[in-house]
Write a protein that holds these residues in place. Sequence first.
Motif, short mmCIF file in Angstrom:
data_model
loop_
_atom_site.label_atom_id
_atom_site.label_comp_id
_atom_site.label_asym_id
_atom_site.label_seq_id
_atom_site.Cartn_x
_atom_site.Cartn_y
_atom_site.Cartn_z
N ASN A 2 0.83 -1.19 0.00
CA ASN A 2 0.00 0.00 0.00
C ASN A 2 0.87 1.25 0.00
O ASN A 2 2.09 1.20 0.19
N LYS A 3 0.22 2.38 -0.19
CA LYS A 3 0.96 3.63 -0.37
C LYS A 3 1.68 4.06 0.91
O LYS A 3 2.76 4.64 0.85
N THR A 4 1.06 3.81 2.07
CA THR A 4 1.75 4.11 3.34
C THR A 4 3.03 3.30 3.45
O THR A 4 4.08 3.82 3.89
N LEU A 6 4.87 2.24 0.97
CA LEU A 6 5.86 2.78 0.03
C LEU A 6 6.56 4.00 0.62
O LEU A 6 7.78 4.15 0.49
N VAL A 7 5.78 4.87 1.26
CA VAL A 7 6.38 6.05 1.91
C VAL A 7 7.30 5.61 3.04
O VAL A 7 8.41 6.13 3.21
N SER A 216 -0.84 11.48 -5.64
CA SER A 216 -1.07 10.04 -5.71
C SER A 216 -1.17 9.37 -4.34
O SER A 216 -1.49 8.19 -4.26
N VAL A 217 -0.90 10.13 -3.28
CA VAL A 217 -0.95 9.59 -1.92
C VAL A 217 -1.77 10.52 -1.05
O VAL A 217 -1.61 11.74 -1.12
N GLN A 221 -1.83 9.15 4.63
CA GLN A 221 -0.90 8.07 4.31
C GLN A 221 0.54 8.59 4.26
O GLN A 221 1.46 7.92 4.71
N LEU A 222 0.70 9.81 3.71
CA LEU A 222 2.04 10.40 3.62
C LEU A 222 2.60 10.68 5.00
O LEU A 222 3.75 10.33 5.30
#
Length: 426
Positions: A2-4, A6-7, A216-217, A221-222
Amino acid sequence: MNKTGLVFQREYITRVSKRSFLLLTILIPLIIIGFYVAIIYVSVSKNTTEQKVAVVDRAGIFGPGDLRQKEFSFRLFDSTQAASLDATYDKQGFDGYLMVPPDAVDHPENIRFHRKSEAGSGAQTDLNNILEYIIGRRRMEAAHIDPARIKQLTPDININATIGNESRQSVSDVARGVGYTAGFLIYFILLIYGTTVMRGIMEEKTSRIAEVIISSVKPFQLMTGKILGIGAVGLTQFVIWGVLIYILQMIVPSVFPQIGSALHNAGPGSMLGMLLREARALNFWLIIGSFIFYFVGGYFLYASLFAAVGSAVSDDAQEAQQMVMPITLIVVFSLVIMTKATADPNSGIAVFGSIFPLTSPIVMMGRIPYGIPTIPLWQILCSAVLLILGFIFTTWFCAKIYRTGILLYGKKVTFREMLRWGLKKS
């Protein structure tokens, strides 16, 4: 992923791969062990600097067994040599010249000690103690009191205190030191890693990278990914530090045999022996587990606050300092309460500080080394639950501030506006 995640991965790998991370990870354990070795070495080593003192003893208080004590070596001279010694004792290789008048036993304040330079408070105190012992012995002999009998009848008391019905060894001295060290480490973590989160967000906002990422996030999440990534970096460092410190302290006795011998032969009546006995009685599993929990909980709580400030300010360093000052003051105030808690773990302010979420990560670590039942289990559980609820609330609240502030440019934000953003319904 998920995007979290990836960060998180980006923040973690970027920071762990930096040279500064590797240097700090290696240097900190070496510095800690260096202090550990230095403290023990100084405490077990003897002062080899001998103080040579010329003595004119007109009262006859010095006996044959008194001429060498501690770091002092005394040499007696006849009273006819007093005038010449006063001017030439240093040329004869003596560090000082002691004049003992005939009435020294009754009036020791008339004793005079001459030096060409300062001796230092430690050497002067030792000389005073030597003279007190010698004159005290002469006074007892004059009163027909046997000094050996007095020494035999004087007890050397070192009370072996126990706690509760389980006869657990008292650990108050070592617990205070361990509690202060653990609390200060949490204090250090909250400020350093919290500030790192704030600066990272400010840099992305200033360079407009945040605008691209948010396309995109989601802001939440960021922010969560950054907090988790930087927190994982800190936790990784502490795990490595713990392993390295454990390995190094196992190696130290073999590299420094004097230290290993002193630790092995420390008697129960010595200060070093007492400290070692108390250290073995500490519940280190409770201390280590609590440290990890309060590190994680305190970091999440304060990192979200620092992240909210970083998202709301521009690249003005002065503005950032003003906005973050209230958070810093709370952390500093927690450290002040912790110093009180290490000395009196069950005082009212210590109990309150260890339960209130904003201060509990630091204050509770100052109390935890005293163990259960000194620290009631219900207080530890209450502190843990409130801290979990606290960082859940601050993360949710600050995420709403972050969502608005990260895209706001060219405006000086006030605390009232940040509060309104946090209270605004989604």
